[in-house]
Motif scaffolding. Structure first.
Motif, PDB file in Angstrom:
ATOM      1  N   LYS A 102      14.700  39.297  81.805  1.00  0.00           N
ATOM      2  CA  LYS A 102      14.703  39.689  80.389  1.00  0.00           C
ATOM      3  C   LYS A 102      15.849  39.047  79.617  1.00  0.00           C
ATOM      4  CE  LYS A 102      14.758  43.727  77.357  1.00  0.00           C
ATOM      5  NZ  LYS A 102      14.762  45.207  77.277  1.00  0.00           N
ATOM      6  N   HIS A 103      17.040  39.011  80.197  1.00  0.00           N
ATOM      7  CA  HIS A 103      18.213  38.594  79.418  1.00  0.00           C
ATOM      8  C   HIS A 103      18.550  37.113  79.563  1.00  0.00           C
ATOM      9  CE1 HIS A 103      19.138  42.703  78.190  1.00  0.00           C
ATOM     10  NE2 HIS A 103      18.775  43.060  79.420  1.00  0.00           N
ATOM     11  N   LYS A 104      18.096  36.457  80.591  1.00  0.00           N
ATOM     12  CA  LYS A 104      18.087  35.000  80.733  1.00  0.00           C
ATOM     13  C   LYS A 104      19.452  34.330  80.864  1.00  0.00           C
ATOM     14  CE  LYS A 104      13.573  34.520  80.285  1.00  0.00           C
ATOM     15  NZ  LYS A 104      12.757  34.069  81.433  1.00  0.00           N
ATOM     16  N   THR A 105      20.385  34.593  79.929  1.00  0.00           N
ATOM     17  CA  THR A 105      21.617  33.801  79.871  1.00  0.00           C
ATOM     18  C   THR A 105      22.852  34.692  79.903  1.00  0.00           C
ATOM     19  OG1 THR A 105      21.750  33.842  77.457  1.00  0.00           O
ATOM     20  CG2 THR A 105      20.442  32.078  78.463  1.00  0.00           C
ATOM     21  N   GLN A 106      23.976  34.026  80.209  1.00  0.00           N
ATOM     22  CA  GLN A 106      25.250  34.735  80.155  1.00  0.00           C
ATOM     23  C   GLN A 106      25.563  35.170  78.735  1.00  0.00           C
ATOM     24  OE1 GLN A 106      28.940  32.613  80.188  1.00  0.00           O
ATOM     25  NE2 GLN A 106      29.746  33.845  81.906  1.00  0.00           N
ATOM     26  N   ALA A 107      25.155  34.359  77.768  1.00  0.00           N
ATOM     27  CA  ALA A 107      25.420  34.700  76.363  1.00  0.00           C
ATOM     28  C   ALA A 107      24.780  36.038  76.009  1.00  0.00           C
ATOM     29  CB  ALA A 107      24.880  33.592  75.452  1.00  0.00           C
ATOM     30  N   ASN A 108      23.562  36.261  76.457  1.00  0.00           N
ATOM     31  CA  ASN A 108      22.901  37.549  76.186  1.00  0.00           C
ATOM     32  C   ASN A 108      23.594  38.695  76.915  1.00  0.00           C
ATOM     33  OD1 ASN A 108      20.955  36.392  74.548  1.00  0.00           O
ATOM     34  ND2 ASN A 108      19.559  35.996  76.270  1.00  0.00           N
ATOM     35  N   LEU A 109      24.126  38.414  78.083  1.00  0.00           N
ATOM     36  CA  LEU A 109      24.878  39.435  78.812  1.00  0.00           C
ATOM     37  C   LEU A 109      26.109  39.846  78.023  1.00  0.00           C
ATOM     38  CD1 LEU A 109      25.694  41.100  81.344  1.00  0.00           C
ATOM     39  CD2 LEU A 109      26.651  39.000  82.303  1.00  0.00           C
ATOM     40  N   LEU A 110      26.793  38.867  77.456  1.00  0.00           N
ATOM     41  CA  LEU A 110      28.024  39.151  76.717  1.00  0.00           C
ATOM     42  C   LEU A 110      27.766  39.933  75.428  1.00  0.00           C
ATOM     43  CD1 LEU A 110      29.800  35.709  77.211  1.00  0.00           C
ATOM     44  CD2 LEU A 110      30.403  37.886  78.280  1.00  0.00           C
ATOM     45  N   LYS A 111      26.542  39.884  74.912  1.00  0.00           N
ATOM     46  CA  LYS A 111      26.211  40.630  73.692  1.00  0.00           C
ATOM     47  C   LYS A 111      26.134  42.135  73.933  1.00  0.00           C
ATOM     48  CE  LYS A 111      23.538  36.862  71.604  1.00  0.00           C
ATOM     49  NZ  LYS A 111      22.185  36.432  71.186  1.00  0.00           N
ATOM     50  N   LEU A 112      25.966  42.539  75.171  1.00  0.00           N
ATOM     51  CA  LEU A 112      25.805  43.964  75.493  1.00  0.00           C
ATOM     52  C   LEU A 112      27.169  44.615  75.625  1.00  0.00           C
ATOM     53  CD1 LEU A 112      23.086  43.613  78.309  1.00  0.00           C
ATOM     54  CD2 LEU A 112      22.702  44.250  75.916  1.00  0.00           C
ATOM     55  N   ASN A 113      27.324  45.773  74.944  1.00  0.00           N
ATOM     56  CA  ASN A 113      28.566  46.513  75.155  1.00  0.00           C
ATOM     57  C   ASN A 113      28.469  47.307  76.450  1.00  0.00           C
ATOM     58  OD1 ASN A 113      27.276  49.059  74.706  1.00  0.00           O
ATOM     59  ND2 ASN A 113      27.431  48.712  72.473  1.00  0.00           N
ATOM     60  N   SER A 114      29.553  47.936  76.800  1.00  0.00           N
ATOM     61  CA  SER A 114      29.621  48.608  78.102  1.00  0.00           C
ATOM     62  C   SER A 114      28.537  49.668  78.274  1.00  0.00           C
ATOM     63  CB  SER A 114      31.011  49.236  78.266  1.00  0.00           C
ATOM     64  OG  SER A 114      31.089  49.964  79.467  1.00  0.00           O
ATOM     65  N   GLN A 115      28.327  50.490  77.243  1.00  0.00           N
ATOM     66  CA  GLN A 115      27.350  51.575  77.368  1.00  0.00           C
ATOM     67  C   GLN A 115      25.925  51.038  77.429  1.00  0.00           C
ATOM     68  OE1 GLN A 115      28.297  54.798  77.876  1.00  0.00           O
ATOM     69  NE2 GLN A 115      26.128  55.044  78.375  1.00  0.00           N
ATOM     70  N   GLU A 116      25.643  50.024  76.647  1.00  0.00           N
ATOM     71  CA  GLU A 116      24.302  49.421  76.679  1.00  0.00           C
ATOM     72  C   GLU A 116      23.999  48.848  78.058  1.00  0.00           C
ATOM     73  OE1 GLU A 116      23.678  47.900  72.061  1.00  0.00           O
ATOM     74  OE2 GLU A 116      24.769  46.632  73.505  1.00  0.00           O
ATOM     75  N   LEU A 117      24.990  48.173  78.633  1.00  0.00           N
ATOM     76  CA  LEU A 117      24.790  47.585  79.961  1.00  0.00           C
ATOM     77  C   LEU A 117      24.540  48.685  81.001  1.00  0.00           C
ATOM     78  CD1 LEU A 117      24.738  45.120  81.803  1.00  0.00           C
ATOM     79  CD2 LEU A 117      27.232  45.276  81.991  1.00  0.00           C
ATOM     80  N   LYS A 118      25.304  49.773  80.919  1.00  0.00           N
ATOM     81  CA  LYS A 118      25.129  50.869  81.874  1.00  0.00           C
ATOM     82  C   LYS A 118      23.731  51.487  81.749  1.00  0.00           C
ATOM     83  CE  LYS A 118      29.984  52.235  82.338  1.00  0.00           C
ATOM     84  NZ  LYS A 118      30.981  53.310  82.087  1.00  0.00           N
ATOM     85  N   ASN A 119      23.267  51.670  80.527  1.00  0.00           N
ATOM     86  CA  ASN A 119      21.945  52.276  80.310  1.00  0.00           C
ATOM     87  C   ASN A 119      20.823  51.382  80.862  1.00  0.00           C
ATOM     88  OD1 ASN A 119      23.123  54.477  79.068  1.00  0.00           O
ATOM     89  ND2 ASN A 119      22.819  53.681  76.988  1.00  0.00           N
ATOM     90  N   ILE A 120      20.955  50.079  80.621  1.00  0.00           N
ATOM     91  CA  ILE A 120      19.944  49.130  81.113  1.00  0.00           C
ATOM     92  C   ILE A 120      19.895  49.155  82.646  1.00  0.00           C
ATOM     93  CG2 ILE A 120      19.393  46.662  81.349  1.00  0.00           C
ATOM     94  CD1 ILE A 120      20.480  46.336  78.475  1.00  0.00           C
ATOM     95  N   ILE A 121      21.082  49.168  83.259  1.00  0.00           N
ATOM     96  CA  ILE A 121      21.143  49.190  84.730  1.00  0.00           C
ATOM     97  C   ILE A 121      20.483  50.457  85.260  1.00  0.00           C
ATOM     98  CG2 ILE A 121      22.692  49.341  86.721  1.00  0.00           C
ATOM     99  CD1 ILE A 121      24.661  47.565  85.138  1.00  0.00           C
ATOM    100  N   ARG A 122      20.785  51.625  84.619  1.00  0.00           N
ATOM    101  CA  ARG A 122      20.185  52.883  85.090  1.00  0.00           C
ATOM    102  C   ARG A 122      18.657  52.842  84.971  1.00  0.00           C
ATOM    103  NH1 ARG A 122      23.882  56.566  86.310  1.00  0.00           N
ATOM    104  NH2 ARG A 122      25.918  56.477  85.276  1.00  0.00           N
ATOM    105  N   GLU A 123      18.172  52.255  83.909  1.00  0.00           N
ATOM    106  CA  GLU A 123      16.714  52.168  83.722  1.00  0.00           C
ATOM    107  C   GLU A 123      16.072  51.334  84.832  1.00  0.00           C
ATOM    108  OE1 GLU A 123      13.487  50.315  80.531  1.00  0.00           O
ATOM    109  OE2 GLU A 123      15.624  50.408  80.008  1.00  0.00           O
ATOM    110  N   TYR A 124      16.688  50.196  85.155  1.00  0.00           N
ATOM    111  CA  TYR A 124      16.129  49.348  86.216  1.00  0.00           C
ATOM    112  C   TYR A 124      16.183  50.050  87.580  1.00  0.00           C
ATOM    113  CZ  TYR A 124      16.119  45.422  82.940  1.00  0.00           C
ATOM    114  OH  TYR A 124      15.859  44.605  81.875  1.00  0.00           O
TER     115      TYR A 124
END
Length: 879
Positions: free
Chosen positions: A643-665
């Motif tokens: 879904k996120h493809k690149t490091q640039a897209n990873l860097l756009k996510l703040n800490s809470q957004e990243l945690k929520n996405i990980i929990r969903e997966y």
């Protein structure tokens, strides 16, 4: 010598019947003699009893029940008796109690134990229990006009005397042991008005030569030397007797086969020169085991994969053309990692095969659909005849034993199975039963019926000590006469008191003493050369001779063990090469694993990957394994980067957004595993989720600190060709860097992955990254490395092609090796190592070769490698 006509020849056992036929064959060419009736006493009495008109009288039993039918009568009586009188003992083993009851009842009849003696010895609870159930048994038997086979002998003996039956006939009686009193009483009754002769009643006996050996292995080797010496003297008709035949049968047959008839290992129709009197029941035959597994398909919802594989590998069913496809499908099932499969799941997996395979598996699909149809309504109780019809229908639909021509012994087995199936209709059980009960009845029949031996000329006969021998032999060897092998006393029977056993001389020390004299005396009369032997040690167990006081001890010859005495029995096997693989384009199911094992130790690759000699591993339903944790990490990262493809897209996510996405997966991926492991508590699942979340969150933060990259592919499948071998690989991840370079990454979640230095070592055994870099169709591959992800640490290390291409401190172009210094040289070295492993596998190399640092921790066929023996050989300077 059998030199006159008899109405019938009576024997104690079926083995005696076989021996009498062989004796007639050896002694006479007269066709009339070969047509003589030779029967066991049980068979003859049953036939005679059924032929006489008196069985129509109301007081005379009309149904002769065998031991199998008797077992089911006892089973019903004991079950009801325990439920009515002993509910607190409902855990008792009914099958064991049935065996004790039948055994006790038979002893009472054979030894003519009086009712008064039984009543006088009801001191213990077990004896009272048996006495009560025995009364119920005989009330049931009398009410239904039944008669057991052992009671029939006594009944028929009285009828002969009272009704003046059977006179002016000629009988020949084979050996009868004195403990079979009912047999002897019958013969005595027949002798009053008939001519009764005994087979070889008086013969000159020879004195045995007694030999002592240091251990059983040396004793067996001595027997083998004796066979060779006898054959050199043109003595071919040999008998080997041992009271431990069950223990030593396999090794004796193997050694004798290699010595006198190695052709049996090359031609399936080669004439067998060995006859073994210890015959196995039909339940042990592959054909019987197969039909039992097919019946399990009807009553079980799921079968484990190992059972499905054995069904699909069985050759003689369905059709010959589809055999290879069925076996390929069996291998496919193993690769699915599924533990249990229903018919519906199998049908689904069949539908996912390619068109050619689906066509060749059509007969399998049709048969499984037929079984699904028969499963409906199978749980309701029906007359036993209905289930027999169903069994016959299943056999016809499956073409069981109809594809390939059967060998003579297979025909005998098939006849025995058909006899069981046809006779089970009249078994004495309730009118209606369910299918599970029917299968248990069938299994009991199969376990208690032994096929008759095929009549042919043998050169070596293996026999147990209790057999009666009628045929004369050129030489006889009685081995294993040790107290731990003979006398082999029966288990204590709690239903008959020791007082009764002593009074009637049932299996007492005196009984075994006399029986030993009798058996050795019988052997002494059947040959001009008798050898008796015993050993002092068996597998470090000290042994004593068995009743040797009956032998002239002055004849004992002590055979000393010398180093050179075993040389003639050493087997030097050339086991470092097998047959080469001739076909090109051979597809491997576990290609990388195969080449890695082959490189570590060729025998490892041969046994595990080529022969498939690995145990079937079951998954623990109460824990989450490290492999399952690793698989979840792989799947979550696959979903994230898709879904996120690149490091640039990873860097756009703040800490809470990243945690929520990980929990969903994690929640999405853990569902399937949760269904398969329902026994695990919710608290443990919550702990597992937290662990995965922590590991993935730390790893993605670690990735955010790298130089820019794009994830080009995850879990990408490729087919690779390495010489004659083909297999599929799946690359965890392919990154594209800013300059367009491609980097191959392999996720490792364990604690001991290959080190960076190990990647460019000539001793490399972990070939995964090397195969990815050298043999996948990827272009512009500029590096390969390991992404270490676990609870201890996160690392990214590997080797790149360009000096200015540094992904991390440990992912660069620096190669600290004397053999290679550049990426291209490394690829060349990897390619050469991989080709050598592939060629070794193709050529059939399977020797036990390994380096000192070879890791065998995860070897699943370790016992086959004989590592201690090999290490000892290396230490001694042997190759």
């Amino acid at each position: 010598m059998i030199n006159q006509f008899y109405n019938v020849i009576l024997c104690s056992t079926s083995n005696q019947v076989d021996d009498v036929y062989q004796k007639i064959e050896n002694e006479t060419k007269n066709v009339l003699y070969k047509q003589l009736d030779v029967l066991t006493i049980d068979e003859w009495v049953t036939n005679q009893y059924k032929n006489y008109e008196f069985i129509n009288e109301e007081t005379i039993p009309v149904k002769i029940i065998n031991s199998i039918e008797e077992k089911f009568i006892w089973e019903n009586i004991l079950t009801k008796f325990i439920n009515d009188n002993m509910r607190h003992r409902a855990h008792l083993d009914i099958n064991e109690l049935c065996e004790f009851c039948i055994q006790s009842n038979k002893l009472i009849s054979e030894y003519e134990i009086t009712d008064q003696d039984l009543k006088n010895n009801l001191y213990f609870h077990e004896a009272k229990f048996f006495h009560s159930c025995r009364q119920i048994f005989y009330e049931y038997v009398e009410e239904n006009h039944f008669l057991t086979r052992y009671d029939l002998i006594e009944k028929f003996t009285k009828i002969i005397q009272e009704k003046d039956l059977i006179h002016d006939q000629s009988f020949l009686i084979a050996n009868i042991d004195p403990d079979k009193r009912n047999f002897l009483r019958l013969v005595s009754a027949l002798s009053k008005k008939n001519q009764v002769s005994w087979l070889d009643k008086k013969r000159k006996k020879v004195s045995p030569e007694t030999k002592k050996y240091q251990n059983t292995k040396v004793e067996i080797n001595a027997v083998l030397d004796w066979i060779k010496e006898c054959r050199a003297l043109k003595k071919y008709n040999l008998l080997i007797v041992t009271p431990a035949l069950e223990q030593f049968q396999t090794i004796l047959e193997s050694k004798i086969n290699k010595a006198i008839q190695p052709e049996v290992y090359k031609k399936i129709d080669a004439k067998n020169k060995i006859r073994t009197k210890l015959r196995r029941p039909i339940s042990s035959e592959p054909a019987t085991k197969f039909i039992n597994k097919i019946l399990l398909l009807i009553i079980e919802e799921e079968l484990d994969v190992a059972t499905w594989q054995s069904i699909l590998y069985y050759p003689n069913w369905l059709d010959e053309a589809g055999l290879e496809s069925r076996q390929r499908f069996a291998d496919f099932l193993k690769q699915t990692k599924l533990k249990e499969l229903s018919i519906e799941k199998i049908l689904f997996l069949l539908s996912k095969q390619n068109d050619a395979e689906i066509q060749s598996l059509a007969s399998l699909q049709n048969f499984l659909l037929f079984i699904v149809e028969k499963k409906h309504g199978i749980n309701k109780k029906q007359p036993i005849e209905q289930f027999t019809l169903l069994l016959n229908e299943v056999r016809d639909k499956s073409n069981w034993l109809k594809i390939y021509k059967l060998l003579p012994f297979e025909i005998s087995i098939l006849e025995s199975i058909n006899k069981v199936v046809n006779s089970i209709n009249s078994v004495i059980i309730p009118n209606k039963i369910d299918f599970k009960k029917y299968i248990s009845v069938l299994d009991y029949y199969f376990e208690n019926i032994v096929p008759r031996a095929q009549q042919q000329n043998f050169e070596v006969t293996l026999s147990g000590f209790l057999e009666d021998h009628i045929v004369e032999y050129d030489a006889i060897w009685l081995m294993n006469m040790n107290s731990c092998f003979w006398p082999r006393k029966i288990n204590y029977n709690p239903f008959l008191s020791r007082a009764i056993l002593g009074k009637y001389h049932i299996k007492t020390d005196d009984f075994y003493d006399e029986l030993t004299k009798l058996k050795i005396g019988q052997l002494s009369s059947k040959t001009s050369s008798l050898t008796l032997s015993f050993a002092e040690i068996d597998n470090d167990l000290l042994m004593t001779p068995s009743l040797i006081e009956h032998i002239n001890t002055s004849t004992i010859v002590t055979e000393k063990l010398l180093k050179h005495s075993l040389l003639s029995h050493q087997e030097f096997l050339q086991d470092d090469f097998s047959l080469p693989i001739k076909s090109d384009g051979l597809f491997l199911n576990r290609g990388i694993n195969t080449l890695e094992n082959q490189r570590k130790c060729p025998a490892w690759g041969f046994y595990e990957n080529r022969c498939g000699a690995i145990r079937f591993e079951t998954n623990d339903p109460y824990e989450i394994t490290k492999m399952e944790e690793g698989s979840l990490i792989h799947k979550c990262l696959e979903q994230f980067w898709k879904k996120h493809k690149t490091q640039a897209n990873l860097l756009k996510l703040n800490s809470q957004e990243l945690k929520n996405i990980i929990r969903e997966y994690i929640d999405n991926e853990i569902i399937t595993l949760h269904k398969a492991k329902k026994s695990i508590s919710n608290d443990l699942w919550d702990c597992e989720k937290e662990y995965l979340h922590s590991v993935l969150y730390k790893w993605l933060n670690f990735e955010s600190e790298r130089s820019p990259f794009e994830v080009l592919d995850t879990e990408k499948n490729y087919e690779v060709n390495i010489g004659p071998l083909k297999f599929n690989v799946r690359i965890d991840r392919i990154d594209k860097l800013v300059g367009g370079e491609l980097i191959i990454l392999d996720y490792k979640t364990g604690n001991n992955p290959i080190s960076r230095k190990g990647l460019f070592s000539q001793e490399i055994d972990d070939l995964q990254l090397a195969i990815y870099a050298c043999y996948t169709p990827l272009k512009k591959v500029s590096g390969a490395g390991v992404a270490l992800i676990n609870r201890k640490d996160n690392k990214l290390y590997g080797i790149t092609s360009q000096k200015n291409l540094n992904l991390s401190k440990t992912f660069n172009a620096k190669i600290d090796s004397k053999e290679v210094s550049t990426w291209d040289e490394l690829l060349s070295q990897w390619g050469q190592i991989i080709k050598e492993a592939a060629l070794s596998y193709k050529d059939g190399e399977c020797g036990i070769k390994f380096k000192d640092n070879t890791e065998f921790k995860y070897c699943r066929i370790l016992p086959l490698l004989r590592l201690p023996e090999k290490r000892y050989q290396y230490e001694c300077g042997y190759e």
